[in-house]
Write a protein that holds these residues in place. Structure first.
Motif, PDB file in Angstrom:
ATOM      1  N   HIS A 190     -23.216  55.041 -50.687  1.00 35.78           N
ATOM      2  CA  HIS A 190     -23.199  54.933 -49.592  1.00 35.78           C
ATOM      3  C   HIS A 190     -21.234  55.331 -49.716  1.00 35.78           C
ATOM      4  N   GLN A 198     -30.119  56.055 -51.887  1.00 41.49           N
ATOM      5  CA  GLN A 198     -29.727  54.557 -51.622  1.00 41.49           C
ATOM      6  C   GLN A 198     -30.743  53.731 -52.300  1.00 41.49           C
ATOM      7  N   GLU A 250     -32.361  49.713 -52.051  1.00 42.44           N
ATOM      8  CA  GLU A 250     -32.804  48.883 -51.435  1.00 42.44           C
ATOM      9  C   GLU A 250     -32.871  47.616 -52.044  1.00 42.44           C
ATOM     10  N   GLU A 251     -32.604  47.966 -53.208  1.00 40.64           N
ATOM     11  CA  GLU A 251     -32.564  46.682 -53.980  1.00 40.64           C
ATOM     12  C   GLU A 251     -31.611  47.066 -54.968  1.00 40.64           C
ATOM     13  N   ARG A 295     -22.113  46.170 -47.558  1.00 36.42           N
ATOM     14  CA  ARG A 295     -23.183  46.480 -47.605  1.00 36.42           C
ATOM     15  C   ARG A 295     -23.384  48.458 -47.978  1.00 36.42           C
ATOM     16  N   ASN A 296     -23.859  48.928 -48.652  1.00 36.23           N
ATOM     17  CA  ASN A 296     -24.548  50.326 -48.293  1.00 36.23           C
ATOM     18  C   ASN A 296     -25.611  50.148 -47.981  1.00 36.23           C
ATOM     19  N   GLY A 297     -25.653  50.735 -46.993  1.00 39.81           N
ATOM     20  CA  GLY A 297     -26.625  51.217 -46.571  1.00 39.81           C
ATOM     21  C   GLY A 297     -27.215  49.533 -46.314  1.00 39.81           C
ATOM     22  N   ASN A 298     -28.476  48.944 -46.560  1.00 42.37           N
ATOM     23  CA  ASN A 298     -29.749  48.311 -46.557  1.00 42.37           C
ATOM     24  C   ASN A 298     -29.499  47.260 -47.662  1.00 42.37           C
ATOM     25  N   LEU A 299     -28.725  47.722 -48.588  1.00 45.64           N
ATOM     26  CA  LEU A 299     -28.108  46.730 -49.909  1.00 45.64           C
ATOM     27  C   LEU A 299     -27.243  45.977 -49.978  1.00 45.64           C
ATOM     28  N   GLN A 300     -26.762  45.300 -50.025  1.00 44.09           N
ATOM     29  CA  GLN A 300     -25.850  44.166 -49.944  1.00 44.09           C
ATOM     30  C   GLN A 300     -25.352  43.592 -51.257  1.00 44.09           C
TER      31      GLN A 300
END
Length: 282
Positions: free
Chosen positions: A126, A157, A159-160, A187-192
């Motif tokens: 993202h 992207q 998520e981990e 954040r990048n999508g749901n990833l902080q």
């Protein structure tokens, strides 16, 4: 093939050759002097391991659009001669000579907290999308990505958080390098990701030649000197040759003399790039 890839294929197949022919003589005259000659080996026989064949094939394919056989046909490649720099001190001396403000900009960016390092694309899809779509017009003209690019066109992207892994082949690889700044809560999508990617390059290598395949910065951070900071770090990494993937590189290639406007041409000059007559061997 997505819409952007289709349109870019048309551009490079039809429009780019016309622009190159129209600009070549004037740009060479503007630059002054005769382009230096350089022979670079793609070292095809050393390609081994995951990703190496793709890196070699892509380098061959992109090079076909340029004058890589010193014939005077095709776009004139712009390169930084690493051998001429010698070492990191030589690079700094060259940058100082090209512009009295170069090292000031680089050090200022460092003091502002910007950091340069390789990264795993999956962690920052993202961010890359935000960079690519941050400007409607760049030095090469209108940016199609502004309207047509979606994050999934860039990559998947995660998520981990994924660790960065060195390439499997020391001489044929693709490494994403980026400039980061601390950004709590980002954040990048749901990833902080508590740091934000604000500039990047897709750095490709085949043998002795390293290529800025894609080099771009976010509009909001360009004035902070992030592009020059990243370029100097990558060049120093190659010159220091402290790790196997950095050893043996002789030149960094970034686009053509005929590409982009006066602003990009000035940036390339100040960053140490110059038009060259290249012969690629394997």
């Amino acid at each position: 093939m997505n819409a952007i890839a289709f349109l870019m294929r048309i551009y490079y197949g039809v429009l780019d050759p016309i622009l190159v022919r129209r600009r070549k003589s004037a740009r060479l005259h503007l630059w002054g002097g005769t382009p230096a000659s350089m022979t670079l080996d793609l070292e095809a026989g050393r390609a081994s391991g995951s990703g190496s064949a793709q890196a070699l094939t892509r380098m061959r394919r992109v090079a076909q659009r340029y004058d890589m056989h010193a014939l005077g046909r095709g776009a004139t490649p712009m390169m930084l001669d690493l051998q001429a720099c010698g070492d990191a001190k030589g690079l700094e001396q060259q940058l100082r000579g090209l512009s009295s403000r170069n090292m000031t900009k680089i050090r200022r960016a460092g003091r502002m907290g910007y950091r340069v390092r390789p990264f795993a694309l999956a962690n920052h899809v993202h961010d890359v999308h935000a960079i690519k779509t941050s400007m409607a017009v760049r030095s090469g003209g209108p940016v199609l990505a502004r309207w047509l690019l979606r994050p999934e066109h860039i990559g998947r992207q995660t998520e981990e958080l994924q660790p960065w892994k060195p390439p499997a082949c020391d001489t044929h690889w693709t490494i994403w390098w980026g400039v980061f700044i601390d950004t709590p809560g980002h954040r990048n999508g749901n990833l902080q990701t508590p740091e934000r990617l604000v500039a990047y390059t897709k750095l490709a290598r085949a043998g002795e030649l390293v290529h800025y395949l894609d080099l771009m910065g976010h509009r909001d951070f360009l004035a902070d000197g992030v592009m020059l900071l990243m370029h100097s770090h990558i060049a120093q990494w190659l010159l220091d040759a402290d790790t196997p993937p950095a050893r043996g590189a002789r030149a960094i290639w970034y686009g053509a003399l005929e590409h982009g406007g006066e602003g990009l041409l000035t940036w390339k000059r100040r960053a140490g790039f110059a038009p060259v007559q290249v012969r690629l061997t394997e």
